[in-house]
Design an enzyme around this catalytic site. Structure first.
Site, PDB file in Angstrom:
ATOM      1  N   HIS A  33       4.207  58.005  56.010  1.00 47.56           N
ATOM      2  CA  HIS A  33       3.131  57.241  55.403  1.00 47.56           C
ATOM      3  C   HIS A  33       2.354  58.066  54.381  1.00 47.56           C
ATOM      4  O   HIS A  33       2.015  57.594  53.307  1.00 47.56           O
ATOM      5  CB  HIS A  33       2.205  56.741  56.516  1.00 47.56           C
ATOM      6  CG  HIS A  33       1.041  55.947  56.030  1.00 47.56           C
ATOM      7  ND1 HIS A  33       1.178  54.683  55.512  1.00 47.56           N
ATOM      8  CD2 HIS A  33      -0.273  56.235  55.971  1.00 47.56           C
ATOM      9  CE1 HIS A  33      -0.002  54.227  55.169  1.00 47.56           C
ATOM     10  NE2 HIS A  33      -0.901  55.144  55.429  1.00 47.56           N
TER      11      HIS A  33
ATOM     12  N   HIS B 264      -0.598  47.312  54.855  1.00 44.81           N
ATOM     13  CA  HIS B 264      -1.171  47.562  56.178  1.00 44.81           C
ATOM     14  C   HIS B 264      -0.388  46.723  57.176  1.00 44.81           C
ATOM     15  O   HIS B 264      -0.951  45.949  57.944  1.00 44.81           O
ATOM     16  CB  HIS B 264      -2.668  47.240  56.196  1.00 44.81           C
ATOM     17  CG  HIS B 264      -3.483  48.328  56.825  1.00 44.81           C
ATOM     18  ND1 HIS B 264      -4.561  48.102  57.631  1.00 44.81           N
ATOM     19  CD2 HIS B 264      -3.351  49.682  56.773  1.00 44.81           C
ATOM     20  CE1 HIS B 264      -5.066  49.263  58.027  1.00 44.81           C
ATOM     21  NE2 HIS B 264      -4.354  50.232  57.526  1.00 44.81           N
TER      22      HIS B 264
END
Lengths: 762, 224
Positions: A55, A106
């Site tokens: 990430h 997200h």
């Protein structure tokens, strides 16, 4: 509880560390030991593990994303003021204004906790925009869910929509567009991609770096709690205490999803803008993923010296947090600024005015290292670049999947097609009332689209358009698009089609496309087939951007969107930003004047593979997606921009999912005017209505403008065909296809609008 | 004419209200929640938003802001105050207007262009409308359901204090389709829909909201 200090780590090299639980590979852990010349402390391990995660480090995607950096870093308005690598790219739009925009995923948090996952997704991207020195002026959301009738979709979708709305509405940012798409591949892997756009004056640009030895590092915003620390708790609760033989005195494992406080974020925005205006911010960074670990290491890494941080000064919401957890916490609504000592007092006073807590927690030094102290002892002592910018880089194996040929060979040519007028009518209605093409109002009515008073266009218009300032006519338009089915059939072409659609949507509104952002949602990078899709997508996007003359100003990658070995449809969401000199000249989507002529622009071929028709009518996905013709897209966009400027058209709508049929449905329902259409005689009516050939749009032209309009199309080489005329509004309004069928708008509207309420209102 | 617009922490439509004042030809004056000085304004707008996050009851904390002490006292003496959305909630919490606003009956935030009927044109803020005139302006709220006990509702209707009423689909479950009301004297008006977002065709559905701002300006000019 004993603290694992640097000294203790050096003296006790053989302590077992839970790096695997934190997601680090053996060789990554070995490299950390090599960098430090000793084992990392548990705080250092926490920092490296989160900063070297997929990430934060982009370790699987980095080698492929470099292509975007090779594109010319300029637009027709000038050089980029900031590009890839900053919090968000910044584009010059003229009149001394610049615009910054970015989209971020997200996805996983929104599956676990839909409301908070989506809400904090909006909050995070807004802080990215704010950190560039810009006032955030709008948001958009690009959403993907499993089948519309699946029980889990009914758990996830309402929460996601309420979260996007709850946060954005309370922040006072208009939501001007986005997408809602249903496909079985997203069951268990919903996609929540949030976009934000901000406006700044050129001189207000701020960057994330800790410059100037002696400058103070201020953490401001919400207090730090145990949000989002997830797996890192393993350090506090298991490893170290276990390693030292002490009991588990640390806090229990905490939820991995952050909780948002939009009110605090609103204060943070106004407070930060006042700090910028006061000219007392040397460097700034938002706190998002990886919290303080990310902010401190990135600020220090981008600066010229080092930074020391007194971690015990961080204001805590939960005083039981261990230092590792404080470094990791993803508590929302926090920012970090670098300020000269002389300005600290003013800085704190402005924060106090806005009731925003602010604390000096560190200072810039000349050490070249990032050191963190906890109660007088050094718990982190690392070269900041090794944490923030020199993480691992992987050249993952990639392989064209063996099923790709089979998939592409499975063309839709033999699927049963509607022929009669009656069947075509039924198909048009069935598509208009399918979950993917039906009215999105049930979702978008939960979003404030008016606040700030500069919204010129918002969904269901093709692009969202924002006036840049009350005293200016300058505006920007934004659209995000992606058809994951196309991307599955051919990830290279599918990504180019996503770009082409967003580009077209911006042009249809009258704005000239300027720059690109992206959010690349894929399955596991450890699967060579997914990695091949990813490589193809980045190649396709880079090549198309080069041809269209658009820079990629930033983006985001989300991997591991899969259940078991079943990956989602590759979903490279592409966002295009455009600029319009006079927003009063924007082109609306809906018909407005009876008697206006309707023109179809572009060429229609028989292209039904991956189409909404094949999906809805047959559940079929196979063949090759529509042909990409970037030269035609460019010519079409040029015409659309010019006719808007010259006021030659009164409505325009792009053709995409559902083809001409759906475009006519939407342009008619937008303002309630009917249309009488004669389909081109050289085309099979079914193909004319439902093919999804790219580089097409429909426009409405008043009779007095027709000559000028057709002359322009002819000069620019854009194929045009007069296909009908706008008819009356009111109760008798109809969408009529000469010789085939007609549908009263009332019937069409009922079919189109009832779908999402029926699904989600229960 | 100087019209004050109060900014509470969490106010969102304050800049829009100020713009509407300017579009209508007035001078907009920013008022800060923590101040007590009304800066010699001739009227005040309490704008929309989520003051203090609205984590308690909407408007419940804003009502205690220092700036409100002077506004409440002045309003009782005839000083013109318009409360829009969150501002309406603040006026109810301040007991300048009766009743309360509760969560929408559909349990969702709703943003849409709403048809209203202007029923009372003798207030300070609606005199530029014709009685019975239908207008379309945006509504956007999560807690916009107007509620009051029957005797209060009867009294409001009996005294002609329902200023605007929803026409067609009631967006939030407001009792008797009430969208906005006034006090007895007509100087204090509160409504859930947002007239300040319908003052220019470029960024609003209509210019139907402009009348609220021209009404007060015309009145102030006439009485000055």
């Amino acid at each position: 509880m004993t603290v694992d200090t640097v000294k203790y780590a050096a003296d006790n090299p053989d302590v077992e560390q839970p790096y695997r639980e934190l997601g680090l590979k053996d060789d990554e852990y070995a490299r950390i030991r090599e960098i430090l010349g000793r084992r990392p402390t548990s705080c250092e391990l926490a920092m490296y593990s989160v900063m070297w995660s997929e990430h934060c480090s982009y370790k699987s995607s980095k080698v492929h994303l470099r292509k975007f950096g090779d594109l010319p870093a300029e637009t027709h308005r000038g050089k980029l003021l900031a590009g890839i690598g900053e919090n968000a790219g910044v584009v010059d739009v003229g009149e001394g204004y610049a615009v910054t925009f970015k989209v971020e995923s997200h996805n996983h948090p929104s599956y676990v906790e839909p409301y908070q996952g989506a809400a904090t997704g909006v909050g995070g991207i807004v802080r990215d925009i704010l950190a560039m020195g810009a006032r955030p002026v709008a948001v958009m959301d690009s959403l993907r869910f499993g089948p519309a009738d699946a029980p889990d979709t009914h758990r996830v979708l309402p929460g996601v929509v309420a979260g996007v709305g709850g946060y954005g509405n309370c922040l006072g940012l208009p939501n001007v567009g986005g997408e809602v798409v249903f496909d079985p591949s997203y069951a268990g892997n919903p996609l929540v991609n949030a976009l934000s756009v901000g406006v700044l004056r050129h001189e207000d640009l701020h960057l994330a770096k800790a410059a100037g030895v002696g400058n103070q590092v201020i953490l401001y915003g919400a207090k730090t709690g145990g949000d989002g620390i997830g797996g890192v708790s393993v350090l506090a609760s298991e490893s170290f205490d276990a390693a030292t033989g002490e009991g588990s005195g640390g806090p229990a494992k905490r939820p991995a999803v952050q909780v948002g406080d939009p009110f605090m974020e609103k204060l943070l925005i106004e407070c930060t803008l006042e700090l910028f205006a006061a000219g007392i911010v040397v460097g700034i960074q938002d706190l998002g993923g990886a919290g303080l670990s990310c902010a401190t290491s990135e600020l220090a890494s981008a600066g010229e010296g080092g930074m020391r941080v007194w971690l015990d000064r961080v204001p805590l919401r939960d005083t039981s947090l261990a230092p590792e957890e404080i470094l990791m916490s993803e508590s929302q609504e926090r920012m970090m600024a670098v300020v000269t000592p002389a300005d600290v007092e003013r800085f704190l006073a402005i924060c106090a005015k806005w009731d925003v807590p602010a604390t000096v927690i560190g200072e810039v030094d000349a050490s070249g290292r990032l050191t963190v102290q906890w109660l007088g002892e050094v718990v982190v002592d690392v070269p900041p670049r090794t944490v923030a910018h020199e993480g691992p880089v992987y050249h993952r194996p990639l392989a064209r999947p063996d099923w790709q040929d089979t998939l592409q060979a499975d063309v839709p040519d033999t699927l049963a097609r509607p022929r009669s007028g009656e069947d075509l009518r039924a198909t048009l209605l069935r598509l208009a009332s399918s979950p993917n093409l039906s009215d999105r109002s049930w979702v978008t009515d939960q979003y404030d689209r008016y606040v700030l008073g500069n919204t010129v266009l918002a969904q269901p218009d093709d692009a969202g358009m924002i006036r840049i300032a009350e005293d200016s006519s300058l505006g920007v338009a934004l659209a995000t698009d992606c058809n994951g089915r196309y991307a599955k059939l051919d990830p290279y072409a599918g990504t180019q089609l996503a770009l082409a659609e967003a580009y077209r949507n911006v042009a249809v509104s009258g704005a000239r496309p300027l720059a690109v952002t992206n959010c690349l949602n894929f399955g596991s990078p450890e699967d060579p087939a997914v990695m091949w899709q990813f490589e193809q997508a980045t190649l396709g996007l880079a090549d198309a951007c080069r041809e269209l003359g658009l820079p990629v100003t930033g983006g985001n990658v989300s991997f591991y969107n899969q259940t078991g070995d079943q990956a989602i449809l590759p979903t490279p969401v592409v966002g295009v930003l455009g600029v319009i000199d006079d927003v009063r000249q924007r082109t609306p989507q809906g018909w407005r004047t009876p008697g206006a002529a309707i023109y179809l622009l572009g060429s229609t071929r028989e292209e039904l593979a991956g189409s909404e028709w094949a999906h809805v009518a047959h559940g079929h996905l196979g063949g090759l997606p529509p042909r990409v013709d970037l030269a035609a897209e460019r010519q079409l966009a040029d015409v659309l921009v010019d006719v808007a400027r010259d006021g030659l058209v009164e409505a325009a709508h792009d053709l995409s999912d559902g083809g001409l049929a759906q475009a006519l449905v939407e342009a008619s329902l937008r303002a309630g005017f009917g249309a009488r259409v004669s389909l081109p005689e050289d085309l099979d009516p079914f193909v004319a209505l439902f093919s999804e050939s790219s580089a097409r749009a429909v426009v409405a032209v008043r009779p007095e403008s027709e000559v000028a309009f057709t002359d322009l199309c002819a000069t620019r080489g854009v194929p045009y065909a007069s296909i009908g005329v706008v008819t009356e509004s009111g109760e008798s309004a109809r969408l009529a296809f000469a010789g085939l069928f007609d549908v009263p708008l009332a019937e069409l509207r009922a079919a189109w609008t009832s779908v999402l309420p029926a699904l989600f209102e229960a | 004419m100087r019209i004050g617009v109060v900014t509470f922490p969490g106010s969102l439509d304050d800049r829009d209200a100020a713009r509407a004042v300017r579009v209508a030809g007035g001078e907009a004056v920013a008022l800060w929640h923590a101040d007590t000085d009304l800066r010699s304004v001739d009227a005040v707008v309490l704008p929309g938003g989520f003051s203090y996050g609205d984590y308690l009851r909407a408007g419940a904390i804003a009502r205690f802001a220092p700036i409100m002490t002077g506004i409440i006292a002045a309003a009782r003496g005839g000083f013109p105050v318009l409360g829009i959305c969150n501002g309406f909630q603040v006026l109810c919490e301040s007991h300048l207007l009766p009743g309360a606003l509760v969560r929408n009956d559909r349990r969702k935030f709703v943003c849409r262009d709403q048809r209203l009927r202007v029923e009372k044109t003798s207030t300070f803020w609606t005199s530029d409308y014709a009685a019975g005139q239908e207008i379309v302006i945006p509504i956007k709220n999560g807690e916009g359901g107007y509620v009051a006990d029957d005797s209060t509702l009867d009294r409001l209707e009996g005294e002609g204090r329902v200023v605007v009423r929803y026409v067609g689909d009631n967006p939030n479950g407001s009792y008797r389709d009430i969208a906005g009301i006034s006090n007895e004297a007509g100087n204090v008006v509160g409504l859930m829909p947002h007239p300040e977002h319908a003052v220019e065709t470029l960024c609003g559905p209509t210019t139907d909201g402009l009348g609220f701002f021209t009404s007060i300006l015309n009145r102030l000019v006439a009485t000055s």
